[in-house]
Design an enzyme around this catalytic site. Structure first.
Site, PDB file in Angstrom:
ATOM      1  N   LYS A  23     -28.471   7.656 -13.219  1.00 11.63           N
ATOM      2  CA  LYS A  23     -27.734   9.125 -13.232  1.00 11.63           C
ATOM      3  C   LYS A  23     -26.497   8.837 -14.410  1.00 11.63           C
ATOM      4  CE  LYS A  23     -24.568  10.389  -9.831  1.00 11.63           C
ATOM      5  NZ  LYS A  23     -23.118  10.737 -10.492  1.00 11.63           N
ATOM      6  N   ASN A  24     -25.876   7.777 -13.802  1.00 13.96           N
ATOM      7  CA  ASN A  24     -24.298   7.687 -14.628  1.00 13.96           C
ATOM      8  C   ASN A  24     -24.529   7.340 -15.934  1.00 13.96           C
ATOM      9  OD1 ASN A  24     -23.263   9.008 -12.399  1.00 13.96           O
ATOM     10  ND2 ASN A  24     -22.419   6.991 -11.502  1.00 13.96           N
ATOM     11  N   ARG A 122      -9.123  13.314  -9.234  1.00 16.91           N
ATOM     12  CA  ARG A 122      -9.855  12.898 -10.549  1.00 16.91           C
ATOM     13  C   ARG A 122      -9.239  13.173 -11.552  1.00 16.91           C
ATOM     14  NH1 ARG A 122     -15.361  11.890  -8.623  1.00 16.91           N
ATOM     15  NH2 ARG A 122     -15.615  10.799 -10.604  1.00 16.91           N
ATOM     16  N   ASP A 305     -19.221   3.011  -5.386  1.00 18.69           N
ATOM     17  CA  ASP A 305     -19.905   4.012  -5.040  1.00 18.69           C
ATOM     18  C   ASP A 305     -21.184   3.480  -4.126  1.00 18.69           C
ATOM     19  OD1 ASP A 305     -20.961   5.309  -8.588  1.00 18.69           O
ATOM     20  OD2 ASP A 305     -19.320   5.705  -7.002  1.00 18.69           O
ATOM     21  N   ARG A 397     -28.124  15.786  -5.773  1.00 16.21           N
ATOM     22  CA  ARG A 397     -27.397  15.662  -7.180  1.00 16.21           C
ATOM     23  C   ARG A 397     -27.753  14.279  -7.786  1.00 16.21           C
ATOM     24  NH1 ARG A 397     -21.700  15.666  -7.448  1.00 16.21           N
ATOM     25  NH2 ARG A 397     -22.145  14.648  -9.545  1.00 16.21           N
TER      26      ARG A 397
END
Ligand code: EPZ
Length: 418
Positions: A23-24, A122, A305, A397
């Site tokens: 995903k990243n 963030r 994560d 997500r």
């Protein structure tokens, strides 16, 4: 509202799981495609919400994008806009990559400031520092980040904080800037290397990605190509920890073991058997694992994560474990929910003390972010009774087919409405 129901104590997870694309990496590579006016193809994309939202955003800017079963064909030749709409952007954390990509392609960008999330603040000050150093004028007003960059010029940028997002965003803006850009104190995550490889295959000149010094020599144009996204090391780590926690025997396929080095080392330190082949990792758990200390750090440190995931595993370990969260302040929002399931955890600032072994009990919990949500699934597998997880959209997500993948491994998990 959709919820996940898990019946715990259902025995160990066993079997094979195919790891999806990262995903990243994908959320950086898709915006990066804007930098070229030639068609590009991106393979091995995970079928998750973030990817589809990003694709919608590109289409709203006049980019042709067609999705087919994990492959995205993008043609940004007709790019006609540079203002990403709030309705789409607000659902996506990594929308900030549009700033670097649009500034690099057409010299301007208007992107709604990214929403916060449950990892604490963030900030994007390092992104702005880098874009400004390249000659862009950056304003933040009315919740919008506006970038004016008629001509970007290479610069030397020393990041104050090791930031994945800032490193990638500056790289995106620099690939077509005039002259040379040097990013020092750069992040070294594999997703940065994958993005650099994608850009270089399009004709960019980026050297040093994966180290703390990245050198970019600007080029006039970028061409087209096909790129296959690397496997998702965080998804892989999630299933490795789930296998260890349930005392199972799970084979992960389509991974790059090197990207999991800190996770493999930590599991072995806990007495878990981890076998590594070229693109496979096998995890054989034996309970109870040993208590260990964990410190999260930027890659190649233990990934933040997976902090909530390893915390669940440590509730099964004999003794006290200390987790230190060095990347995000406030990334302990999941602790209260785990304590409601019977975990014995004390948080002091950036440190959490986890006592074990503890028999967790099922409870209704709310996913605050996608990794916390994944950790509640693992906790639910260990718990006595039923666990109900709400706000599952966070989980979807970032995890492709997570229910199906856990079911195949033997979990008693189902997603229901209401
Ligand atoms: C990326 O977020 C990942 N997201 C995160 O994964 C991951 O946790 C994080 O990197 C760290 O590995 C994506 O790639 C889309 P950072 P990012 O900039 O880039 C501070 C997931 O679950 N900072 O490396 O936003 C920041 O506050 C997500 O997949 C500044 O101070 O993270 C943090 O403390 C969650 N100023 C630290 O740096 C800035 O301008 C690292 O953040 C930028 C960051």
């Amino acid at each position: 509202m959709r919820k996940l129901h898990i019946n715990g104590n259902n025995g160990p997870l066993n079997g094979k799981v195919k790891i999806s694309g990262a995903k990243n990496a994908a959320v950086a590579i898709i915006p990066a495609a804007i930098l070229s006016s030639a068609p590009v193809r991106i393979d091995n994309l995970p079928d998750i919400q973030d990817i589809h939202i990003l694709t919608e955003i590109l289409r709203s800017l006049g980019v042709e994008a067609s999705w087919h079963n994990g492959t995205l064909d993008i043609d940004a030749g007709g790019l006609s806009g540079w203002h990403a709409t709030y309705e789409l952007v607000k659902k996506l954390r990594a929308s900030y990559y549009l700033l670097g990509a649009l500034a690099g392609r057409c010299g301007k960008a208007v992107v709604p400031a990214p929403g916060g999330c449950d990892l604490g603040p963030r900030p994007i000050d390092q992104h702005i520092k880098g874009l400004t150093a390249l000659g862009a004028r950056v304003e933040v007003e009315h919740g919008l980040i506006k970038v004016e960059a008629p001509r970007l010029t290479g610069a030397d940028i020393y990041l104050d904080v090791v930031s994945v997002g800032a490193t990638i965003n500056i790289m995106l803006a620099a690939v077509r800037a005039r002259g040379r850009t040097v990013i020092e104190n750069a992040a070294k995550e594999p997703e940065i290397v994958d993005t650099a490889n994608f850009l270089n295959a399009m004709g960019a000149n980026i050297r040093g990605a994966g180290t703390d010094v990245i050198k970019i020599t600007g080029v006039e144009e970028l061409g087209g190509m096909t790129h296959t996204v690397i496997p998702d090391r965080i998804e892989a780590g999630t299933y490795m920890i789930a296998a260890a926690a349930t005392g199972g025997d799970v084979l992960l396929c389509d991974v790059i073991p090197k990207h999991l080095d800190p996770v493999i080392a930590k599991l072995r330190e806990m007495g878990i058997t981890v076998e590594v082949a070229d693109d496979q990792i096998r995890v054989v758990g034996q309970c109870p694992p040993q208590a260990v200390d964990v410190k999260t750090f930027p890659y190649p440190g233990f990934p933040t994560d997976l902090q909530s995931l390893i915390m669940v595993l440590l509730t099964k370990a004999r003794g006290c474990s200390i987790i230190t969260e060095n990347v995000f302040e406030g990334r302990f929002r999941h602790v209260d929910e785990l304590k409601r399931m019977g975990a014995r955890i004390k948080v002091e600032g950036r440190t959490a003390l986890v006592e074990g072994p503890v028999q967790l009990t099922g409870a209704p919990v709310a996913a605050t972010d996608l990794r916390a949500g994944a950790s509640f699934i693992v906790a639910g597998l260990l718990a006595e009774g039923e666990t109900e997880i709400s706000q599952v959209e966070h989980i979807h997500r970032g995890y492709e087919k997570i229910c199906e993948k856990f079911k195949v491994l033997g979990a008693d998990i189902r997603e229901i409405e209401g």
